[in-house]
Scaffold this motif. Sequence first.
Motif, PDB file in Angstrom:
ATOM      1  N   VAL A 292      -5.874  -6.453   5.457  1.00 45.03           N
ATOM      2  CA  VAL A 292      -5.268  -5.283   6.079  1.00 45.03           C
ATOM      3  C   VAL A 292      -3.887  -5.018   5.480  1.00 45.03           C
ATOM      4  O   VAL A 292      -3.502  -3.863   5.249  1.00 45.03           O
ATOM      5  N   THR A 293      -3.147  -6.074   5.202  1.00 41.67           N
ATOM      6  CA  THR A 293      -1.839  -5.899   4.559  1.00 41.67           C
ATOM      7  C   THR A 293      -1.981  -5.168   3.242  1.00 41.67           C
ATOM      8  O   THR A 293      -1.231  -4.221   2.946  1.00 41.67           O
ATOM      9  N   ASN A 294      -2.951  -5.557   2.446  1.00 38.98           N
ATOM     10  CA  ASN A 294      -3.122  -4.908   1.155  1.00 38.98           C
ATOM     11  C   ASN A 294      -3.626  -3.476   1.308  1.00 38.98           C
ATOM     12  O   ASN A 294      -3.251  -2.581   0.554  1.00 38.98           O
ATOM     13  N   GLN A 295      -4.477  -3.260   2.298  1.00 41.68           N
ATOM     14  CA  GLN A 295      -4.941  -1.894   2.567  1.00 41.68           C
ATOM     15  C   GLN A 295      -3.748  -0.981   2.847  1.00 41.68           C
ATOM     16  O   GLN A 295      -3.653   0.131   2.309  1.00 41.68           O
ATOM     17  N   LEU A 296      -2.838  -1.450   3.677  1.00 43.64           N
ATOM     18  CA  LEU A 296      -1.661  -0.648   4.006  1.00 43.64           C
ATOM     19  C   LEU A 296      -0.779  -0.429   2.781  1.00 43.64           C
ATOM     20  O   LEU A 296      -0.255   0.673   2.567  1.00 43.64           O
TER      21      LEU A 296
ATOM     22  N   THR B  95       3.156   6.813  -8.299  1.00 44.49           N
ATOM     23  CA  THR B  95       3.352   5.913  -7.160  1.00 44.49           C
ATOM     24  C   THR B  95       4.691   6.281  -6.532  1.00 44.49           C
ATOM     25  O   THR B  95       5.736   5.819  -6.959  1.00 44.49           O
ATOM     26  N   THR B  96       4.634   7.111  -5.523  1.00 41.62           N
ATOM     27  CA  THR B  96       5.846   7.701  -4.963  1.00 41.62           C
ATOM     28  C   THR B  96       6.323   7.012  -3.700  1.00 41.62           C
ATOM     29  O   THR B  96       7.362   7.351  -3.182  1.00 41.62           O
ATOM     30  N   SER B  97       5.558   6.074  -3.189  1.00 42.78           N
ATOM     31  CA  SER B  97       5.942   5.440  -1.930  1.00 42.78           C
ATOM     32  C   SER B  97       6.418   4.019  -2.161  1.00 42.78           C
ATOM     33  O   SER B  97       5.753   3.229  -2.809  1.00 42.78           O
ATOM     34  N   PRO B  98       7.595   3.675  -1.653  1.00 44.45           N
ATOM     35  CA  PRO B  98       8.050   2.287  -1.775  1.00 44.45           C
ATOM     36  C   PRO B  98       7.146   1.326  -1.035  1.00 44.45           C
ATOM     37  O   PRO B  98       7.141   0.141  -1.305  1.00 44.45           O
ATOM     38  N   ALA B  99       6.352   1.853  -0.097  1.00 42.65           N
ATOM     39  CA  ALA B  99       5.451   0.979   0.656  1.00 42.65           C
ATOM     40  C   ALA B  99       4.317   0.475  -0.214  1.00 42.65           C
ATOM     41  O   ALA B  99       3.805  -0.612  -0.020  1.00 42.65           O
ATOM     42  N   GLY B 100       3.923   1.267  -1.193  1.00 40.27           N
ATOM     43  CA  GLY B 100       2.792   0.895  -2.030  1.00 40.27           C
ATOM     44  C   GLY B 100       3.217  -0.032  -3.148  1.00 40.27           C
ATOM     45  O   GLY B 100       3.843   0.392  -4.108  1.00 40.27           O
ATOM     46  N   SER B 101       2.905  -1.304  -3.037  1.00 43.74           N
ATOM     47  CA  SER B 101       3.301  -2.251  -4.063  1.00 43.74           C
ATOM     48  C   SER B 101       2.146  -2.636  -4.954  1.00 43.74           C
ATOM     49  O   SER B 101       2.220  -3.585  -5.703  1.00 43.74           O
TER      50      SER B 101
ATOM     51  N   ASN C 153      -1.733  -0.191  -0.175  1.00 41.91           N
ATOM     52  CA  ASN C 153      -2.417   0.734  -1.083  1.00 41.91           C
ATOM     53  C   ASN C 153      -2.475   2.151  -0.544  1.00 41.91           C
ATOM     54  O   ASN C 153      -3.082   3.015  -1.169  1.00 41.91           O
ATOM     55  N   GLY C 154      -1.872   2.399   0.598  1.00 41.13           N
ATOM     56  CA  GLY C 154      -1.787   3.756   1.102  1.00 41.13           C
ATOM     57  C   GLY C 154      -2.711   4.069   2.253  1.00 41.13           C
ATOM     58  O   GLY C 154      -2.721   5.210   2.743  1.00 41.13           O
ATOM     59  N   VAL C 155      -3.499   3.109   2.707  1.00 44.15           N
ATOM     60  CA  VAL C 155      -4.299   3.310   3.919  1.00 44.15           C
ATOM     61  C   VAL C 155      -3.329   3.461   5.091  1.00 44.15           C
ATOM     62  O   VAL C 155      -2.398   2.685   5.236  1.00 44.15           O
ATOM     63  N   ARG C 156      -3.576   4.487   5.932  1.00 41.72           N
ATOM     64  CA  ARG C 156      -2.676   4.715   7.060  1.00 41.72           C
ATOM     65  C   ARG C 156      -3.423   4.778   8.391  1.00 41.72           C
ATOM     66  O   ARG C 156      -2.816   5.104   9.421  1.00 41.72           O
ATOM     67  N   GLY C 157      -4.710   4.462   8.375  1.00 39.50           N
ATOM     68  CA  GLY C 157      -5.463   4.394   9.612  1.00 39.50           C
ATOM     69  C   GLY C 157      -6.406   3.211   9.577  1.00 39.50           C
ATOM     70  O   GLY C 157      -7.043   2.931   8.553  1.00 39.50           O
ATOM     71  N   LEU C 158      -6.471   2.491  10.693  1.00 40.74           N
ATOM     72  CA  LEU C 158      -7.309   1.291  10.787  1.00 40.74           C
ATOM     73  C   LEU C 158      -8.272   1.452  11.951  1.00 40.74           C
ATOM     74  O   LEU C 158      -7.860   1.776  13.072  1.00 40.74           O
ATOM     75  N   MET C 159      -9.554   1.223  11.699  1.00 44.91           N
ATOM     76  CA  MET C 159     -10.559   1.209  12.762  1.00 44.91           C
ATOM     77  C   MET C 159     -10.833  -0.248  13.116  1.00 44.91           C
ATOM     78  O   MET C 159     -11.295  -1.035  12.273  1.00 44.91           O
ATOM     79  N   LEU C 160     -10.543  -0.617  14.367  1.00 44.19           N
ATOM     80  CA  LEU C 160     -10.653  -2.004  14.799  1.00 44.19           C
ATOM     81  C   LEU C 160     -11.556  -2.090  16.026  1.00 44.19           C
ATOM     82  O   LEU C 160     -11.368  -1.359  16.998  1.00 44.19           O
ATOM     83  N   ASP C 161     -12.517  -3.006  15.974  1.00 43.46           N
ATOM     84  CA  ASP C 161     -13.416  -3.254  17.110  1.00 43.46           C
ATOM     85  C   ASP C 161     -12.877  -4.450  17.886  1.00 43.46           C
ATOM     86  O   ASP C 161     -12.868  -5.578  17.363  1.00 43.46           O
TER      87      ASP C 161
ATOM     88  N   LYS D  24      -0.290  -8.338  13.830  1.00 43.29           N
ATOM     89  CA  LYS D  24       0.957  -8.841  13.255  1.00 43.29           C
ATOM     90  C   LYS D  24       1.123  -8.382  11.808  1.00 43.29           C
ATOM     91  O   LYS D  24       2.254  -8.189  11.329  1.00 43.29           O
ATOM     92  N   GLU D  25       0.019  -8.206  11.093  1.00 46.48           N
ATOM     93  CA  GLU D  25       0.095  -7.647   9.744  1.00 46.48           C
ATOM     94  C   GLU D  25       0.618  -6.214   9.798  1.00 46.48           C
ATOM     95  O   GLU D  25       1.416  -5.798   8.960  1.00 46.48           O
TER      96      GLU D  25
END
Length: 441
Positions: free
Chosen positions: A138-142, A401-407, A144-152, A184-185
């Motif tokens: 999930v950390t890597n998903q975020l 790559t315009t977002s500092p969040a995307g490493s 990479n620019g993922v901004r929504g998580l579907m969690l069961d 926590k991630e």
Amino acid sequence: MRKRCSNINFISGSRRALNSFAVTGTQNHPFYLLLLILLVPVAFIPATACSTGNCQLLDSCTSATDCGPGLYCGNCPAVGKTQPFCTRGQATIPTSIINGLPFNKYTWLVTHNSFSIVDAPSLTGAQRITFYNQEDTVTNQLRNGVRGLMLDMYDFEDDIWLCHSFRGQCYNFTAFEPAIDTLKEVEAFLNENPTEIVTIIIEDYVHAPKGLTKVFSNAGLDKYWFPLSKMPKKGEDWPTVTDMIKDNHRLLVFTSDSSKEATEGIAYQWKHMVENEAGDPGVVPGSCPNRKESKPLNSKSASLFLQNYFPTIPDQNQACKEHSVALIDMINTCYKAAGNVIPNFLAVNFYMRSDGGGVFDAVDRMNGQALCGCTVITACQAGASFGSCKNVPASNTTPATTSPAGSFSGSVQLTGAVAAIQPSRVMSTCIYAMSILLLLL
């Protein structure tokens, strides 16, 4: 396109000549001796190719580090592309180009069953028997620019766990991890990236009193919570992303349990968003029906639109094909079904897999059209009039790559070989499917 092997025929012919020289000898052929001296260095020069981070989109590659920023080295046998090449692995964050608009004007990438990760170790000691939907943390998903998580989320072992299960119950063979670990991630990501907004959509099977409230609070996420009282009630615009960031309301949480609005102050998903059918009904060409819990897609009483785009049975090998032309066609179909409204969320399996640009290109197109009237978000210009677009680089260049969040830097390796079929996983999937059918009979 770069020329990688322009001297391959010459070198092959030279090596055949060298073999002949070795057999016949060179003492009686001074010309051949001179040629041999000249050719030996050339014969062992490797064919030129991009490497060490210089390869662009669709260039051939041999390892992840060959590809430039925002790219990774993959392939797509499902469309006949068996040799590895650089594909997109990171989203363009739309607010880095057009900022300050209401939240519901943007499109965000969502991972379906974000926690259901291939080869995730079993924490219960049981062999897991379930389907898998993603391939990195999930950390890597975020990142990479993922901004929504579907969690069961389920009650399990006197705690709340993430499970990919059935009939509203979590089992030791469908459990992944305690929900707090994933949450926590998310907290770490929001803490490290103070201008980012994340949405969590919960398939909710938690019955413990205040269970969700407690787990989010224990994960440190309550300080980012977007309050239910400030959510639009009748399809109005959301606050601007600028205001959401200023107020630190950077976590949106929705639940499938309508009772949680009254008991825990958690937004009931289908009161605030419309959604198309998930699974196979959501990928039928030319059709985009609404989910039964949802209002019609063209309803004006909900201000968010979630488009599901994934088959009922996830398939790693086919995902790259699914994320090509068929995806764009389905987006257009759902856009029309929603009364010419562009989805705010696009939920997919195996988001990294594509035959080139994949889901990242699709989200770029949606944001470009919605935010500035351009073909892609990278053509938008802050402060310019709608429809005023700049020229963008050719499609075979590395995405900005315009977002500092995307490493993401091309270093992520997908879990499991694309072309490999693992018998144990196939058997597990079959057993899981059969067990569901037996339970439903």
